[in-house]
Scaffold this active site. Structure first.
Site, PDB file in Angstrom:
ATOM      1  N   CYS A 145      13.708  10.263   7.065  1.00 33.21           N
ATOM      2  CA  CYS A 145      13.718   9.735   8.428  1.00 33.21           C
ATOM      3  C   CYS A 145      15.107   9.828   9.051  1.00 33.21           C
ATOM      4  O   CYS A 145      15.241   9.997  10.248  1.00 33.21           O
ATOM      5  CB  CYS A 145      13.206   8.306   8.455  1.00 33.21           C
ATOM      6  SG  CYS A 145      13.954   7.265   7.215  1.00 33.21           S
ATOM      7  N   GLU A 186      10.309   0.549  10.141  1.00 41.14           N
ATOM      8  CA  GLU A 186      11.306   1.595   9.870  1.00 41.14           C
ATOM      9  C   GLU A 186      10.664   2.920  10.230  1.00 41.14           C
ATOM     10  O   GLU A 186       9.802   3.399   9.498  1.00 41.14           O
ATOM     11  CB  GLU A 186      11.621   1.543   8.367  1.00 41.14           C
ATOM     12  CG  GLU A 186      12.939   2.081   7.992  1.00 41.14           C
ATOM     13  CD  GLU A 186      14.049   1.201   8.518  1.00 41.14           C
ATOM     14  OE1 GLU A 186      14.694   1.646   9.482  1.00 41.14           O
ATOM     15  OE2 GLU A 186      14.241   0.098   7.981  1.00 41.14           O
ATOM     16  N   GLU A 210      10.629  14.817  15.672  1.00 37.09           N
ATOM     17  CA  GLU A 210      10.905  14.804  14.239  1.00 37.09           C
ATOM     18  C   GLU A 210      10.042  15.886  13.585  1.00 37.09           C
ATOM     19  O   GLU A 210       8.812  15.829  13.655  1.00 37.09           O
ATOM     20  CB  GLU A 210      10.519  13.410  13.709  1.00 37.09           C
ATOM     21  CG  GLU A 210      10.922  13.161  12.292  1.00 37.09           C
ATOM     22  CD  GLU A 210      10.650  11.721  11.862  1.00 37.09           C
ATOM     23  OE1 GLU A 210       9.551  11.196  12.150  1.00 37.09           O
ATOM     24  OE2 GLU A 210      11.533  11.121  11.234  1.00 37.09           O
ATOM     25  N   LYS A 234       0.833  -1.198   0.000  1.00 39.21           N
ATOM     26  CA  LYS A 234       0.000   0.000   0.000  1.00 39.21           C
ATOM     27  C   LYS A 234       0.874   1.256   0.000  1.00 39.21           C
ATOM     28  O   LYS A 234       1.564   1.541   0.967  1.00 39.21           O
ATOM     29  CB  LYS A 234      -0.909   0.050   1.235  1.00 39.21           C
ATOM     30  CG  LYS A 234      -1.971   1.132   1.074  1.00 39.21           C
ATOM     31  CD  LYS A 234      -2.593   1.568   2.383  1.00 39.21           C
ATOM     32  CE  LYS A 234      -1.782   2.590   3.097  1.00 39.21           C
ATOM     33  NZ  LYS A 234      -1.673   3.904   2.410  1.00 39.21           N
TER      34      LYS A 234
HETATM   35  P1  NAI Z   1       2.002   7.791   8.667  1.00 37.66           P
HETATM   36  O1  NAI Z   1       2.869   6.942   9.485  1.00 37.66           O
HETATM   37  O2  NAI Z   1       0.599   8.041   9.117  1.00 37.66           O
HETATM   38  O3  NAI Z   1       1.903   7.198   7.174  1.00 37.66           O
HETATM   39  C1  NAI Z   1       2.788   6.270   6.609  1.00 37.66           C
HETATM   40  C2  NAI Z   1       2.002   5.175   5.890  1.00 37.66           C
HETATM   41  O4  NAI Z   1       1.246   4.435   6.837  1.00 37.66           O
HETATM   42  C3  NAI Z   1       0.990   5.674   4.865  1.00 37.66           C
HETATM   43  O5  NAI Z   1       0.946   4.768   3.786  1.00 37.66           O
HETATM   44  C4  NAI Z   1      -0.317   5.623   5.636  1.00 37.66           C
HETATM   45  O6  NAI Z   1      -1.459   5.497   4.813  1.00 37.66           O
HETATM   46  C5  NAI Z   1      -0.136   4.390   6.476  1.00 37.66           C
HETATM   47  N1  NAI Z   1      -0.923   4.323   7.704  1.00 37.66           N
HETATM   48  C6  NAI Z   1      -1.434   5.353   8.438  1.00 37.66           C
HETATM   49  N2  NAI Z   1      -2.077   4.890   9.522  1.00 37.66           N
HETATM   50  C7  NAI Z   1      -2.000   3.534   9.488  1.00 37.66           C
HETATM   51  C8  NAI Z   1      -2.470   2.482  10.333  1.00 37.66           C
HETATM   52  N3  NAI Z   1      -3.143   2.741  11.445  1.00 37.66           N
HETATM   53  N4  NAI Z   1      -2.189   1.210  10.001  1.00 37.66           N
HETATM   54  C9  NAI Z   1      -1.478   0.932   8.878  1.00 37.66           C
HETATM   55  N5  NAI Z   1      -1.018   1.882   8.037  1.00 37.66           N
HETATM   56  C10 NAI Z   1      -1.270   3.170   8.335  1.00 37.66           C
HETATM   57  O7  NAI Z   1       2.751   9.174   8.468  1.00 37.66           O
HETATM   58  P2  NAI Z   1       2.128  10.596   8.030  1.00 37.66           P
HETATM   59  O8  NAI Z   1       0.831  10.850   8.723  1.00 37.66           O
HETATM   60  O9  NAI Z   1       2.130  10.673   6.572  1.00 37.66           O
HETATM   61  O10 NAI Z   1       3.229  11.583   8.617  1.00 37.66           O
HETATM   62  C11 NAI Z   1       3.223  11.953   9.984  1.00 37.66           C
HETATM   63  C12 NAI Z   1       4.614  12.119  10.516  1.00 37.66           C
HETATM   64  O11 NAI Z   1       5.241  10.863  10.523  1.00 37.66           O
HETATM   65  C13 NAI Z   1       5.542  13.003   9.707  1.00 37.66           C
HETATM   66  O12 NAI Z   1       5.427  14.327  10.058  1.00 37.66           O
HETATM   67  C14 NAI Z   1       6.892  12.435  10.043  1.00 37.66           C
HETATM   68  O13 NAI Z   1       7.364  12.996  11.234  1.00 37.66           O
HETATM   69  C15 NAI Z   1       6.616  10.989  10.260  1.00 37.66           C
HETATM   70  N6  NAI Z   1       6.943  10.169   9.083  1.00 37.66           N
HETATM   71  C16 NAI Z   1       8.115   9.497   9.105  1.00 37.66           C
HETATM   72  C17 NAI Z   1       8.489   8.766   8.016  1.00 37.66           C
HETATM   73  C18 NAI Z   1       9.780   8.057   8.033  1.00 37.66           C
HETATM   74  O14 NAI Z   1      10.254   7.624   6.995  1.00 37.66           O
HETATM   75  N7  NAI Z   1      10.379   7.877   9.183  1.00 37.66           N
HETATM   76  C19 NAI Z   1       7.697   8.693   6.789  1.00 37.66           C
HETATM   77  C20 NAI Z   1       6.445   9.398   6.884  1.00 37.66           C
HETATM   78  C21 NAI Z   1       6.111  10.111   7.999  1.00 37.66           C
END
Ligand code: NAI
Ligand code: MG
Length: 484
Positions: free
Chosen positions: A292, A258, A389, A184
């Site tokens: 990240c 990750e 972050e 996804k």
């Molecule tokens: P997120 O963690 O909500 O989204 C990442 C992925 O997880 C997306 O594909 C989303 O649809 C999916 N997702 C969301 N909720 C889920 C759930 N309950 N179960 C399974 N999958 C789920 O991140 P978001 O909201 O885009 O960003 C929020 C913050 O997270 C950012 O400001 C940043 O600080 C951090 N982040 C860190 C990342 C990294 O690579 N370490 C990548 C993206 C966000």
């Protein structure tokens, strides 16, 4: 601004053949979601609609998992390993052939500078497939015993900061090891994953080996909770990573997570200052800071702080912010309005808590989502901008007096994904690296990636590794475990 202005050098978007709408990729075909629901993906640099995307719910996830299970038991896990390898090589070559198209679509959907998608994201994504293609028939050397087996059907969830590259990090090792996948992509950046689905068709990958389901967090949770997946591979926020860990805790599912980071970039007083300045800029402003492992906490030895900050500000004044499709652009658009709001919210606490903000003069476009390159000085360890972050082009600067104090401050975080060390002395670099609690440590450079090098963190930065032999091992199980 002094000196010559650059003429704009826009990349053409003619090569990006984006359809008005996309279905879900299940069992080798694009199909409409059962309930016919869709969502929009936009270009964050212009706020223009790019395409309508199918929204997968529980029913669609179930179909995708069934198709992956059938492909796993009937075809993919039975196929001679060297044949599986051939498919991965074929996919890698097609990605290279279509690299320009991928780069343009990635930049339109994500907002990152075309220079970065063209020179980093897409070549590295292809490199991951080449690297893992080579592993397919050598799995007995992956470190999980002499007869390793695939884990089965893997549910994979990826974020929006490196859409195609994160897909490659997930799919290439899974397939090389003989697993099948349901992946996804993030809701704001689904397009290169859908283009990748077309590449799977072009490579005649057997139906059901790769399934791409688009949607949001609810879709992701439905995938995680599906009873017939064997493993979850997730990259994203620590918050969602913890939720996933909780929901699989009473199951037999395994997971690699990750998650976030707040990396220390440590500059000692014997470092080559000009090189360090380049590394600092790369560490925090690459990909708008949506990284990240970004070097988001700069730790400067006190006696060189003034000189370095002066040079850093001068260098930051040369960063070109604007149209991501312009080949001269260094800093593109913030990926979404939600992310922009989060950057504002956390950065504003920097002002409120007494740190000093500085940004170079720069004109931001009127449409789209933008944030200027920003540094905060006078940051203390208790400030939110030193702990959380921000995931944007915002650098928090702290100082230290002795090397030991530098290490202590660097490790004072709930994360432990990456770190940078700048010093002229090899012995000091090794001394520091030994004490830093971070999964990836760069010395006199930053943000360098290679498919052969494992990546992952300590503490709240996640579980497991991706890339290299260690990442591959996460997609394998020893014979003893499977035969139970
Ligand atoms: P997120 O963690 O909500 O989204 C990442 C992925 O997880 C997306 O594909 C989303 O649809 C999916 N997702 C969301 N909720 C889920 C759930 N309950 N179960 C399974 N999958 C789920 O991140 P978001 O909201 O885009 O960003 C929020 C913050 O997270 C950012 O400001 C940043 O600080 C951090 N982040 C860190 C990342 C990294 O690579 N370490 C990548 C993206 C966000
Ligand atoms: Mg988009």
């Amino acid at each position: 601004m002094s000196g010559f202005e650059y003429a704009s050098a826009p990349e053409s978007n003619a090569i990006a053949n984006i359809a008005n709408s996309y279905g879900l990729f299940i069992n080798g075909k694009f199909v409409d979601p059962k309930k016919g629901k869709t969502f929009n993906t936009i270009n964050p640099a212009t706020e223009e609609l790019l395409s309508k995307i199918g929204y997968a719910d529980k029913l669609d996830i179930d179909l995708a998992v069934k198709s992956a299970r059938l492909a796993f038991t009937k075809v993919w896990s039975k196929m001679p390993a060297k044949e599986r390898g051939k498919y991965l090589y074929r996919i890698a070559r097609i990605m290279q052939e279509r690299a320009r198209e991928f780069a343009v679509v990635e930049t339109l959907d994500n907002g990152k500078p075309i220079r970065e998608s063209r020179d980093t994201d897409i070549p590295l994504a292809a490199a991951h497939f080449f690297y893992h293609a080579g592993w397919a028939d050598k799995l007995e050397y992956a470190g999980v015993g002499s007869k390793p087996k695939p884990v089965g059907v893997v549910g994979q969830i990826i974020p929006w900061n490196f859409p195609l590259l994160m897909l490659a990090w997930k799919i290439a090792p899974a397939l090389a090891a003989g697993n099948t996948v349901v992946l996804k992509p993030a809701e704001t950046t689904p397009l290169t994953a859908l283009l990748f689905a077309q590449v799977c068709q072009q490579a005649r990958l057997p139906e059901g080996v790769v399934n791409i389901v688009t949607g949001d967090g609810i879709t992701g949770a439905a995938l995680v909770n599906h009873p017939d997946i064997n493993k979850v591979a997730f990259t994203g926020s620590t918050e969602v990573g913890k939720a996933i860990a909780r929901s699989i805790s009473a199951t037999k599912k395994s997971a690699t997570l990750e998650l976030g980071g707040k990396a220390a970039n440590l500059v000692f007083d014997d470092a080559a200052i000009d090189e360090a300045v380049e590394g600092i800029v790369n560490g925090i402003f690459f990909n708008q800071g949506h990284v990240c492992c970004a070097g988001s906490r700069l730790l400067l030895q006190e006696n060189i702080a003034d000189e370095l900050l002066e040079k850093l500000k001068k260098r930051m004044s040369l960063i070109r912010v604007g149209d991501p499709m312009d080949k001269n652009t260094d800093l593109g658009a913030i990926n979404s309005k939600e992310q922009l709001n989060r950057i504002h919210e956390i950065s504003n606490t920097g002002d409120a808590e007494g740190a000093k903000r500085w940004s170079p003069e720069c004109k931001l476009p009127s449409k789209g989502f933008w944030y200027p390159p920003t540094i905060f000085t006078g940051v203390s360890q208790s400030h939110r901008i030193a702990r959380e972050e921000i995931f944007g082009p915002v650098l928090s600067v702290l100082t230290f007096r002795t090397p030991a104090e530098g290490i202590e401050k660097a490790n004072n975080t709930m994360y432990g994904l990456s770190a940078g060390i700048w010093s002229d002395k090899g012995s000091k670099v090794l001394w520091a690296a030994k004490q830093l609690k971070a999964g990836v440590i760069w010395s006199n450079t930053f943000n360098k990636f290679d498919p052969a090098s494992p990546f992952g963190g300590y503490k709240e930065s996640g579980w497991g590794r991706e890339g290299g032999r260690h990442g591959l091992a996460g997609y394998l199980t020893s014979e003893a475990r499977v035969s139970k």
